[in-house]
Design an enzyme around this catalytic site. Structure first.
Site, PDB file in Angstrom:
ATOM      1  N   HIS A 282     -95.339  31.599 -14.609  1.00 25.70           N
ATOM      2  CA  HIS A 282     -94.631  30.346 -14.324  1.00 25.70           C
ATOM      3  C   HIS A 282     -93.916  29.891 -15.594  1.00 25.70           C
ATOM      4  O   HIS A 282     -94.559  29.423 -16.537  1.00 25.70           O
ATOM      5  CB  HIS A 282     -95.714  29.334 -13.910  1.00 25.70           C
ATOM      6  CG  HIS A 282     -95.210  28.019 -13.461  1.00 25.70           C
ATOM      7  ND1 HIS A 282     -94.586  27.835 -12.252  1.00 25.70           N
ATOM      8  CD2 HIS A 282     -95.245  26.796 -14.053  1.00 25.70           C
ATOM      9  CE1 HIS A 282     -94.267  26.563 -12.111  1.00 25.70           C
ATOM     10  NE2 HIS A 282     -94.658  25.911 -13.197  1.00 25.70           N
TER      11      HIS A 282
ATOM     12  N   SER B 230     -90.060  24.183 -11.873  1.00 26.48           N
ATOM     13  CA  SER B 230     -91.348  23.635 -11.457  1.00 26.48           C
ATOM     14  C   SER B 230     -91.172  22.267 -10.779  1.00 26.48           C
ATOM     15  O   SER B 230     -90.369  22.154  -9.859  1.00 26.48           O
ATOM     16  CB  SER B 230     -92.258  23.575 -12.682  1.00 26.48           C
ATOM     17  OG  SER B 230     -93.587  23.582 -12.281  1.00 26.48           O
TER      18      SER B 230
HETATM   19  C1  GTR Z   1     -98.390  21.989 -11.476  1.00 22.08           C
HETATM   20  C2  GTR Z   1     -98.124  21.599 -10.049  1.00 22.08           C
HETATM   21  C3  GTR Z   1     -96.912  22.342  -9.554  1.00 22.08           C
HETATM   22  C4  GTR Z   1     -95.782  22.342 -10.532  1.00 22.08           C
HETATM   23  C5  GTR Z   1     -96.210  22.333 -11.981  1.00 22.08           C
HETATM   24  C6  GTR Z   1     -95.186  21.830 -12.996  1.00 22.08           C
HETATM   25  O1  GTR Z   1     -99.536  21.472 -11.986  1.00 22.08           O
HETATM   26  O2  GTR Z   1     -99.256  21.900  -9.305  1.00 22.08           O
HETATM   27  O3  GTR Z   1     -96.532  21.810  -8.296  1.00 22.08           O
HETATM   28  O4  GTR Z   1     -94.913  21.310 -10.284  1.00 22.08           O
HETATM   29  O5  GTR Z   1     -97.290  21.536 -12.204  1.00 22.08           O
HETATM   30  O6  GTR Z   1     -94.302  21.055 -12.700  1.00 22.08           O
HETATM   31  O7  GTR Z   1     -95.359  22.201 -14.155  1.00 22.08           O
END
Ligand code: GTR
Length: 418
Positions: A397, A251
């Protein structure tokens, strides 16, 4: 202060038919219009141009390595994981003095009489969240609040132990012959928009400067810089094969591992897990998270110049396939997840495709050649026979054992001549 954000805004684009038409910058065309035809032209001319553009317009320029970084091993347990591993923690002092900046690296490694290859990674919470082994020091730095990590008043507690363990299959990594080295990213720079008054940034201000200039390092560049300091330590650790260190991140930390891999050629292999916007995904697609959205939600991640491309992606002199190309000819692996549309899996895949010409210049196998690679990511199809690896897995995710199996296989494949 803004911390954490938000469900996807209602105007986020998720329909391929509604994406704007765009033209990507050509990684093999120099600013003066000459095409790159040799490796030398890439290394000496075009690569430095692209690197500088990313520094100036996206992540911000980071300082040189400090003259002195000191290391101190806190302990060593040769009987970790029921005797299967050695566990150590090492303090890496980035800045000494009255307001020191110290990061603590947790290392799990197999018993071995030879130096072992390693994965180096930043983590979202303290080392104590990686496994539940009680000997790991509780990190005392500021943490983001969350319900599931045992954080109280922005601090780790005993309840934090092991809470991130599903993302770190330590036994599997060690059994496969690799060390896992983790550092809490907030040791370098707390992930909060405070105009860079804490963490590493204030220590590198010029006289009279109150915050980084528009082309100077944001948090992602600072975290990547910290990863390089972690590698400085691994280079002096005789039990680690520092020529075979893979930098890994998920992420926002996947964005960071890509920038670390682009900035520091000592990283032998680079892994981006679900990195999305500002990571592996092409910004010009504007699918899922957009440049404007990310700069609004997280104003401290990129340099201030990046805000010029809010709703104006085509004006940015680079796009993210060129970030991947900066890693060439070293192996890079990009992973996406089907239910992580916010990170634009197809945009992540296409970055790999469009970085292909630079890899082919080096004669390494890459995406986009030979007809072996489908035009779209295919769920469950693992592309690991080329120097650019990619998969799109089922699920959300996250980091899963499936992801790690692919990274271990990919590292085995590229490090087999070790
Ligand atoms: C989210 C963000 C992403 C990603 C994620 C993370 O809120 O929009 O770009 O980086 O966080 O790092 O968990």
């Amino acid at each position: 202060m803004s911390f954490e954000v938000v469900a996807a805004p209602p105007d986020a684009l998720y329909d391929e038919d509604k994406l704007p038409a765009f033209t990507l910058p050509d990684p093999l065309l120099c600013e003066d219009g000459t095409p790159v035809t040799t490796q030398e032209e890439w290394v000496n001319k075009r690569r430095p141009e692209i690197f500088k553009l990313f520094e100036e317009h996206v992540y911000g320029r980071a300082p040189q390595a400090p003259a002195k970084v000191s290391f101190k091993q806190l302990y060593e347990d040769k009987n970790a994981l029921d005797g299967k591993a050695i566990r150590r923690e090492v303090e890496i002092t980035l800045v000494d003095g009255p307001e020191p900046v110290v990061m603590t690296m947790l290392i799990y490694q197999p018993h071995s009489d030879k130096p072992v290859p390693a994965f180096l990674a930043l983590s979202f919470y303290g080392n104590e969240t990686i496994t539940s082994e009680p000997g790991i020091r509780l990190n005392t730095n500021w943490m983001r609040s969350t319900d599931d990590k045992g954080i109280v008043d922005h601090k780790s507690t005993e309840a934090s132990r092991g809470t991130a363990s599903s993302r770190w299959p330590v036994e599997m990594i060690v059994e496969r012959g690799y060390a896992l080295c983790t550092i809490y990213y907030g040791d370098i720079d707390p992930d909060v928009d405070d105009d860079f008054q804490n963490g590493i940034h204030p220590h590198f201000k010029k006289p009279g400067q109150t915050k980084p200039a528009a082309d100077e390092w944001g948090s992602i560049a600072a975290w990547a810089w910290g990863l390089s300091r972690g590698l400085d330590y691994l280079e002096v650790d005789e039990t680690i094969d520092a020529k075979h260190v893979s930098v890994f991140g998920h992420s926002r930390l996947g964005k960071t591992s890509l920038w670390a891999g682009a900035s520091d050629p000592r990283f032998a292999l680079v892994i981006s897990n679900n990195s999305g916007c500002g990571g592996a995904a092409l910004s010009r697609r504007r699918y899922g998270e957009s440049v404007k959205r990310i700069n609004t939600s997280f104003p401290h991640w990129f340099c201030d110049n990046f805000t010029k491309y809010n709703d104006n992606e085509d004006a940015c002199p680079v796009d993210q396939h060129e970030l991947i190309s900066l890693i060439a000819p070293r192996p890079v692996y990009v992973a996406s997840a089907v239910d992580d549309q916010w990170a634009d899996p197809k945009g992540e895949f296409l970055s790999c495709v469009y970085a292909g010409p630079v890899y082919r210049l080096f004669g390494t196998s890459s995406f986009g050649g030979g007809g072996l690679i489908p035009g779209e990511p295919v769920v469950g199809h693992v592309i690991n026979s080329s120097t650019i690896g990619y998969h799109l897995r089922e699920g959300k995710h996250d980091v899963t054992d499936f992801d790690w199996v692919q990274y271990l296989d990919f590292a085995d494949r590229h490090f087999k001549a070790r």
